[in-house]
Design a protein around this motif. Structure first.
Motif, PDB file in Angstrom:
ATOM      1  N   ALA A  64       0.814  -1.227   0.000  1.00  0.00           N
ATOM      2  CA  ALA A  64       0.000   0.000   0.000  1.00  0.00           C
ATOM      3  C   ALA A  64       0.844   1.272   0.000  1.00  0.00           C
ATOM      4  CB  ALA A  64      -0.907  -0.008   1.225  1.00  0.00           C
ATOM      5  N   LEU A  65       2.105   1.161   0.344  1.00  0.00           N
ATOM      6  CA  LEU A  65       2.919   2.379   0.437  1.00  0.00           C
ATOM      7  C   LEU A  65       3.115   3.061  -0.920  1.00  0.00           C
ATOM      8  CD1 LEU A  65       5.652   1.457   3.086  1.00  0.00           C
ATOM      9  CD2 LEU A  65       3.518   2.715   3.381  1.00  0.00           C
ATOM     10  N   HIS A  66       2.883   2.339  -1.984  1.00  0.00           N
ATOM     11  CA  HIS A  66       3.098   2.962  -3.300  1.00  0.00           C
ATOM     12  C   HIS A  66       2.129   4.121  -3.523  1.00  0.00           C
ATOM     13  CE1 HIS A  66      -0.443   0.629  -4.605  1.00  0.00           C
ATOM     14  NE2 HIS A  66      -0.510   1.498  -5.593  1.00  0.00           N
ATOM     15  N   LYS A  67       0.988   4.085  -2.807  1.00  0.00           N
ATOM     16  CA  LYS A  67      -0.061   5.078  -3.084  1.00  0.00           C
ATOM     17  C   LYS A  67       0.382   6.499  -2.770  1.00  0.00           C
ATOM     18  CE  LYS A  67      -3.668   1.747  -2.063  1.00  0.00           C
ATOM     19  NZ  LYS A  67      -4.504   1.274  -0.947  1.00  0.00           N
ATOM     20  N   GLY A  68       1.195   6.666  -1.734  1.00  0.00           N
ATOM     21  CA  GLY A  68       1.598   8.026  -1.365  1.00  0.00           C
ATOM     22  C   GLY A  68       2.988   8.390  -1.841  1.00  0.00           C
ATOM     23  N   ARG A  69       3.553   7.541  -2.675  1.00  0.00           N
ATOM     24  CA  ARG A  69       4.957   7.733  -3.067  1.00  0.00           C
ATOM     25  C   ARG A  69       5.116   8.800  -4.144  1.00  0.00           C
ATOM     26  NH1 ARG A  69       6.372   2.422  -5.450  1.00  0.00           N
ATOM     27  NH2 ARG A  69       5.617   3.160  -7.453  1.00  0.00           N
ATOM     28  N   ASN A  70       6.133   9.634  -3.986  1.00  0.00           N
ATOM     29  CA  ASN A  70       6.566  10.478  -5.093  1.00  0.00           C
ATOM     30  C   ASN A  70       7.706   9.792  -5.823  1.00  0.00           C
ATOM     31  OD1 ASN A  70       4.910  12.895  -5.045  1.00  0.00           O
ATOM     32  ND2 ASN A  70       5.784  13.226  -3.010  1.00  0.00           N
ATOM     33  N   LYS A  71       8.761   9.470  -5.062  1.00  0.00           N
ATOM     34  CA  LYS A  71       9.892   8.751  -5.667  1.00  0.00           C
ATOM     35  C   LYS A  71      10.220   7.531  -4.827  1.00  0.00           C
ATOM     36  CE  LYS A  71      12.168  12.262  -8.339  1.00  0.00           C
ATOM     37  NZ  LYS A  71      13.214  13.268  -8.393  1.00  0.00           N
ATOM     38  N   LEU A  72      10.454   6.436  -5.465  1.00  0.00           N
ATOM     39  CA  LEU A  72      10.909   5.231  -4.788  1.00  0.00           C
ATOM     40  C   LEU A  72      12.382   5.436  -4.398  1.00  0.00           C
ATOM     41  CD1 LEU A  72       9.932   1.707  -5.926  1.00  0.00           C
ATOM     42  CD2 LEU A  72      12.296   2.157  -5.294  1.00  0.00           C
ATOM     43  N   VAL A  73      12.710   5.068  -3.170  1.00  0.00           N
ATOM     44  CA  VAL A  73      14.076   5.293  -2.656  1.00  0.00           C
ATOM     45  C   VAL A  73      14.767   3.937  -2.551  1.00  0.00           C
ATOM     46  CG1 VAL A  73      15.421   6.247  -0.768  1.00  0.00           C
ATOM     47  CG2 VAL A  73      13.253   7.311  -1.408  1.00  0.00           C
ATOM     48  N   PHE A  74      15.604   3.643  -3.509  1.00  0.00           N
ATOM     49  CA  PHE A  74      16.196   2.305  -3.605  1.00  0.00           C
ATOM     50  C   PHE A  74      17.402   2.142  -2.677  1.00  0.00           C
ATOM     51  CE2 PHE A  74      19.279  -0.549  -5.800  1.00  0.00           C
ATOM     52  CZ  PHE A  74      18.579  -1.743  -5.603  1.00  0.00           C
ATOM     53  N   GLY A  75      18.403   2.967  -2.870  1.00  0.00           N
ATOM     54  CA  GLY A  75      19.634   2.850  -2.081  1.00  0.00           C
ATOM     55  C   GLY A  75      20.649   3.831  -2.635  1.00  0.00           C
ATOM     56  N   ASP A  76      21.744   3.957  -1.921  1.00  0.00           N
ATOM     57  CA  ASP A  76      22.732   4.955  -2.327  1.00  0.00           C
ATOM     58  C   ASP A  76      24.100   4.521  -1.833  1.00  0.00           C
ATOM     59  OD1 ASP A  76      23.635   7.425  -3.352  1.00  0.00           O
ATOM     60  OD2 ASP A  76      23.573   8.325  -1.351  1.00  0.00           O
ATOM     61  N   GLY A  77      25.112   4.755  -2.647  1.00  0.00           N
ATOM     62  CA  GLY A  77      26.476   4.519  -2.185  1.00  0.00           C
ATOM     63  C   GLY A  77      27.230   3.505  -3.027  1.00  0.00           C
ATOM     64  N   SER A  78      28.312   3.019  -2.434  1.00  0.00           N
ATOM     65  CA  SER A  78      29.219   2.136  -3.160  1.00  0.00           C
ATOM     66  C   SER A  78      28.713   0.694  -3.167  1.00  0.00           C
ATOM     67  CB  SER A  78      30.603   2.177  -2.516  1.00  0.00           C
ATOM     68  OG  SER A  78      31.389   1.121  -3.030  1.00  0.00           O
ATOM     69  N   PRO A  79      28.617   0.056  -4.342  1.00  0.00           N
ATOM     70  CA  PRO A  79      28.229  -1.359  -4.398  1.00  0.00           C
ATOM     71  C   PRO A  79      29.266  -2.268  -3.753  1.00  0.00           C
ATOM     72  CG  PRO A  79      28.106  -0.319  -6.577  1.00  0.00           C
ATOM     73  CD  PRO A  79      28.820   0.628  -5.670  1.00  0.00           C
ATOM     74  N   ASN A  80      30.463  -1.734  -3.517  1.00  0.00           N
ATOM     75  CA  ASN A  80      31.525  -2.536  -2.887  1.00  0.00           C
ATOM     76  C   ASN A  80      31.858  -2.038  -1.480  1.00  0.00           C
ATOM     77  OD1 ASN A  80      32.206  -4.384  -5.100  1.00  0.00           O
ATOM     78  ND2 ASN A  80      32.726  -2.489  -6.178  1.00  0.00           N
ATOM     79  N   ALA A  81      30.875  -1.418  -0.840  1.00  0.00           N
ATOM     80  CA  ALA A  81      31.119  -0.832   0.480  1.00  0.00           C
ATOM     81  C   ALA A  81      31.456  -1.910   1.504  1.00  0.00           C
ATOM     82  CB  ALA A  81      29.889  -0.065   0.928  1.00  0.00           C
TER      83      ALA A  81
END
Ligand code: SF4
Length: 287
Positions: free
Chosen positions: A117-134
């Motif tokens: 249900a959270l998609h209903k109020g979403r402006n932007k989906l927040v996937f992740g951020d940063g280094s894939p090799n962190a």
């Protein structure tokens, strides 16, 4: 005599008590309320014969000690929540060079998601951020208003504090990886419902298995709950290293909570120092 509360106030109070319990704050003190501060309606309520908020034994007393008052007593009052999903099987390791594309594949799998249900109020989906090799990954609860607007995790005030925490560890934000349990903003920044967390968290586990950091820092009770697959007060989880999918998991307060109660920053810093020790990091010299 305790005041009678209308259902909405009662539910809000219960949510607040539950929130504090999840943070590991289990001792509550009552102090007398100056009648001059209460409106006429509240004064009427003060003389109501029966308190509507019948807190369980222990919680209603002057102090509440979680070691002597198990959560079950509270569960009599709060309907049992839906069970959490067990964490999924650990996926095969992804070579460093392929991690960015593996993360991209997960993002594509999520797509324009309407799975909860959270998609209903979403402006932007927040996937992740940063280094894939962190070597270090932070896991939060879910996006807030700033994150929802920008599509990047931890960019609001709590994000600023997280950035400061990362810098204090001697790292740059782009050297770590950051993701949340749910990828869409819960309305009013409420805690994700179990259906929402259960639906979205498998994507987080996939991200974790791709990045495969040495250390994960869970920020707050919700992140800890979904990573561990069980609910426990934060106080009992902090201050030590948990074995987690072949990685080391350290649990600390959410930066948003630290903004509300800066006195706990010392405790959070102690947790981060555990992470630094595991990573072999030294705090940067002052000056
Ligand atoms: S929170 Fe997760 S599961 Fe729910 S709609 Fe967003 S991406 Fe999909």
């Amino acid at each position: 005599m305790a005041p009678a509360f209308d259902p909405a106030t009662r539910e809000a109070l219960l949510a607040r008590v539950r929130f504090y319990r999840d943070l590991g704050l289990t001792e509550f003190y009552r102090r007398p309320v100056d009648p001059a501060l209460l409106g006429a309606e509240s004064l009427q309520n003060l003389s109501a014969p029966e308190p509507a908020l019948s807190l369980p034994k222990g919680l209603a007393s002057e102090t509440w000690d979680s070691t002597t008052q198990p959560a079950l007593q509270e569960d009599k009052l709060i309907p049992p929540r839906k069970p959490l999903l067990a964490p999924p099987e650990i996926a095969d390791a992804v070579p460093s060079a392929d991690r960015a594309s593996a993360l991209q594949l997960i993002r594509e799998d999520i797509g324009d998601c309407t799975r909860c249900a959270l998609h209903k109020g979403r402006n932007k989906l927040v996937f992740g951020d940063g280094s894939p090799n962190a070597r270090l990954m932070f896991v939060g609860e879910g996006p807030g208003a700033d994150e929802d607007a920008q599509g990047i995790p931890f960019v609001g005030k709590a994000g600023q504090l997280l950035n400061n925490m990362i810098a204090a560890m001697g790292l740059k934000r782009e050297e770590v990886y950051i993701a949340n349990v749910v990828k869409c903003r819960p309305p009013g920044n409420r805690t994700p419902e179990p259906e929402e967390g259960n639906t979205c968290s498998p994507f987080l586990f996939r991200q974790i298995d791709v990045v495969r950091p040495q250390v994960i820092v869970a920020l707050g009770a919700t992140a800890a709950t979904y990573l561990l697959g069980q609910r426990q007060p934060l106080a009992g989880l902090r201050g030590r290293v948990h074995a987690f999918r072949g990685m080391q998991l350290i649990i600390t307060y959410h930066p948003a909570y630290l903004l509300r109660d800066p006195r706990q920053k010392k405790e959070a810093w102690a947790d981060l120092q555990i992470a630094m020790r595991e990573l072999g990091l030294k705090a940067p010299a002052k000056g």
